[in-house]
Design an enzyme around this catalytic site. Structure first.
Site, PDB file in Angstrom:
ATOM      1  N   GLU A   1      25.190  45.014  41.606  1.00  0.00           N
ATOM      2  CA  GLU A   1      24.810  45.198  43.012  1.00  0.00           C
ATOM      3  C   GLU A   1      24.326  46.629  43.253  1.00  0.00           C
ATOM      4  O   GLU A   1      23.298  46.854  43.907  1.00  0.00           O
ATOM      5  CB  GLU A   1      25.998  44.877  43.919  1.00  0.00           C
ATOM      6  CG  GLU A   1      25.740  45.136  45.394  1.00  0.00           C
ATOM      7  CD  GLU A   1      26.988  45.593  46.127  1.00  0.00           C
ATOM      8  OE1 GLU A   1      26.907  46.613  46.846  1.00  0.00           O
ATOM      9  OE2 GLU A   1      28.036  44.951  45.982  1.00  0.00           O
ATOM     10  N   HIS A   2      25.047  47.611  42.721  1.00  0.00           N
ATOM     11  CA  HIS A   2      24.609  49.009  42.820  1.00  0.00           C
ATOM     12  C   HIS A   2      23.241  49.203  42.170  1.00  0.00           C
ATOM     13  O   HIS A   2      22.363  49.869  42.720  1.00  0.00           O
ATOM     14  CB  HIS A   2      25.617  49.920  42.127  1.00  0.00           C
ATOM     15  CG  HIS A   2      26.808  50.265  42.953  1.00  0.00           C
ATOM     16  ND1 HIS A   2      27.141  51.559  43.280  1.00  0.00           N
ATOM     17  CD2 HIS A   2      27.776  49.485  43.513  1.00  0.00           C
ATOM     18  CE1 HIS A   2      28.254  51.570  43.998  1.00  0.00           C
ATOM     19  NE2 HIS A   2      28.661  50.315  44.153  1.00  0.00           N
TER      20      HIS A   2
ATOM     21  N   HIS B   1      29.692  43.649  40.748  1.00  0.00           N
ATOM     22  CA  HIS B   1      29.595  44.751  41.705  1.00  0.00           C
ATOM     23  C   HIS B   1      28.729  45.880  41.153  1.00  0.00           C
ATOM     24  O   HIS B   1      27.945  46.504  41.895  1.00  0.00           O
ATOM     25  CB  HIS B   1      31.003  45.258  42.019  1.00  0.00           C
ATOM     26  CG  HIS B   1      31.032  46.505  42.834  1.00  0.00           C
ATOM     27  ND1 HIS B   1      31.449  47.716  42.330  1.00  0.00           N
ATOM     28  CD2 HIS B   1      30.695  46.739  44.132  1.00  0.00           C
ATOM     29  CE1 HIS B   1      31.363  48.633  43.268  1.00  0.00           C
ATOM     30  NE2 HIS B   1      30.920  48.082  44.369  1.00  0.00           N
TER      31      HIS B   1
ATOM     32  N   GLU C   1      34.277  55.525  42.744  1.00  0.00           N
ATOM     33  CA  GLU C   1      34.538  54.635  43.870  1.00  0.00           C
ATOM     34  C   GLU C   1      35.889  53.942  43.700  1.00  0.00           C
ATOM     35  O   GLU C   1      36.685  53.868  44.640  1.00  0.00           O
ATOM     36  CB  GLU C   1      33.430  53.586  43.969  1.00  0.00           C
ATOM     37  CG  GLU C   1      33.597  52.597  45.112  1.00  0.00           C
ATOM     38  CD  GLU C   1      32.507  51.538  45.105  1.00  0.00           C
ATOM     39  OE1 GLU C   1      32.597  50.604  45.933  1.00  0.00           O
ATOM     40  OE2 GLU C   1      31.574  51.622  44.279  1.00  0.00           O
TER      41      GLU C   1
END
Length: 460
Positions: free
Chosen positions: A90-91, A87, A167
């Site tokens: 992905e950022h 993840h 987040e």
């Protein structure tokens, strides 16, 4: 399988989870129970010389296209101690390449009137743009660029790591429902990496860095480990030369086999209770370990989809009719099963009690409904109705341009083929009441379940 994007957490079950556009394939809500049958999608597929699979889904309703690249790698493929790395990368894929600076690809998309996003699950990572069809080449050019030319430095990586930490804090640590289901998932899988959260544990997120991100990128991001899907106002004849021009020139490279740790036999029921002063409405959840299309007793996958529809397919479903309408014990109740995992999956029940009803009373009622299924299965009338609703759902599959590439991408990234997807309605039609009963008895076993309770915590 949980999904996280840069802007939204894309899936948590029912009213306890945030539903993703691409969360469930051939399971869950009727509008998404669709198939890549040729009469529905009319998809064409071919493979580039470097091993990259390309799927084209013509849809000429509007002069727009959705362009998606799926990588066959997700959170369950991370190295030990690096949860959240998939993840995190992905950022970072939006932080620039050798030719484009940080955020410049996103600005190009905006200037061309398009929209974009990305998401990560346990089994795959996907990036997409939706633009006017005459802008497709620009999307391919820059998406192919970041497949091989990503540039990362501490100056962009470390601040983004702080973004991911925040987040997690906002979406999970400060969300009682998310905390409950994160713990339930960790309890459901005793050994398999599905027990780890896609976003990662906070202390391991804080240890991620430029080196770990680049290592993951170089290990998994390759054309021969990716699927290109283009849906919209295009044809395969138009897509092929563009795909060969931009993706076909990227050399293939060795990609590790996706070897997952096996889940041992489960022998003990587990129970998770989370209390919080933020909880206003108690919630019950019961998750059973279940087979998918690819792992476990796979012959049960289609029968479980039919059973899920019988139990939870709308206001006339068994659970809603009995527990909400007739007995007035619940304000909401349902089930959820998705067969599209690379490994095992789960069959889940959820319910929230009416005011004045104890959660223990509701739990007993839900378990009584499960017991009825285990004893008698479903009726021929219920079977026929469930099949009819599932097939009817495929009529609407092309209304949303993004649905087809999500269904196809999710399926291909978890080991299925176009042909298997196309045959889905016929396989559902072949399910019998005997198969549904056998599937229920194989899956609804206390020793392979986790029960979760989300309860208010009185303030003192």
């Amino acid at each position: 399988m949980h999904l996280f994007s840069r802007t939204t957490s894309l899936r948590f079950l029912s009213n306890l989870h945030i539903l993703a556009l691409a969360a469930i394939v051939f399971g869950g809500s009727a509008w998404f129970q669709a198939t890549a049958d040729a009469s529905v999608f009319d998809s064409e597929t071919f493979t580039l010389d470097n091993g990259m699979q390309v799927v084209v889904v013509p849809n000429h309703r509007a002069p727009i296209v959705t362009h998606m690249v799926w990588y066959k790698v997700g959170a369950a493929d991370e190295s030990a101690g690096e949860s959240g790395n998939a993840h995190f990368l992905e950022h970072l894929m939006f932080k620039g390449t050798k030719t484009l600076g940080p955020g410049e690809f996103s600005r190009i998309i905006q200037l061309n009137g398009g929209r974009e996003n990305a998401f990560t699950s346990q089994d795959y990572t996907a990036y997409f743009q939706t633009v006017a069809s005459d802008r497709l080449e620009t999307m391919m050019k820059h998406e192919a660029d970041r497949m091989t030319n990503l540039v990362l430095t501490d100056e962009v990586v470390l601040p983004e790591r702080d973004v991911v930490v925040e987040e997690r804090r906002s979406r999970t640590d400060n969300n009682p429902s998310a905390k409950l289901f994160e713990t339930m998932r960790a309890a459901l899988y005793l050994n398999h990496p599905y027990r780890l959260p896609v976003i990662g544990w906070q202390h391991e997120i804080k240890a991620l860095n430029t080196k770990t991100a680049l290592a993951f990128y170089r290990k998994w991001y390759a054309p021969n480990n990716a699927i290109l899907i283009v849906a919209g106002d295009v044809t395969a004849a138009e897509v092929r030369p563009l795909a060969e021009k931009y993706y076909g020139v990227i050399p293939a490279k060795p990609v590790p086999e996706r070897i997952r740790i096996e889940e041992p036999p489960q022998t003990s029921a587990r129970r998770v209770i989370h209390k919080s002063a933020r909880v206003r409405q108690p919630t019950l959840a019961i998750n059973y370990l279940a087979p998918s299309y690819r792992r476990g007793a796979t012959e049960h996958a289609y029968a479980l989809q039919v059973l899920d529809e019988v139990l939870s397919g709308g206001s006339t479903s068994r659970l809603y009719k009995t527990l909400v309408v007739e007995k007035k014990l619940a304000v909401s109740v349902g089930s959820n099963y998705s067969a599209s995992s690379l490994d095992l999956t789960d069959f889940s029940f959820y319910a929230s009690p009416q005011p004045g009803v104890e959660v223990e009373t509701l739990e007993a009622a839900v378990r009584a409904e499960i017991a009825k299924v285990l004893e008698n299965g479903i009726t021929p009338k219920e079977l026929a109705s469930a099949k009819r609703r599932k097939r009817a759902g495929s009529v609407y599959v092309r209304d949303d341009l993004g649905t087809a590439p999500r269904i196809i991408g999710m399926s291909l990234a978890t080991g299925r083929t176009i042909e298997e997807i196309e045959n889905w309605p016929d396989l559902i039609d072949k399910v019998t009441v005997e198969q549904v009963l056998a599937a229920a008895r194989a899956v609804f076993r206390d020793e392979s379940s986790v029960t979760g309770l989300l309860l208010p915590k009185p303030t003192s």
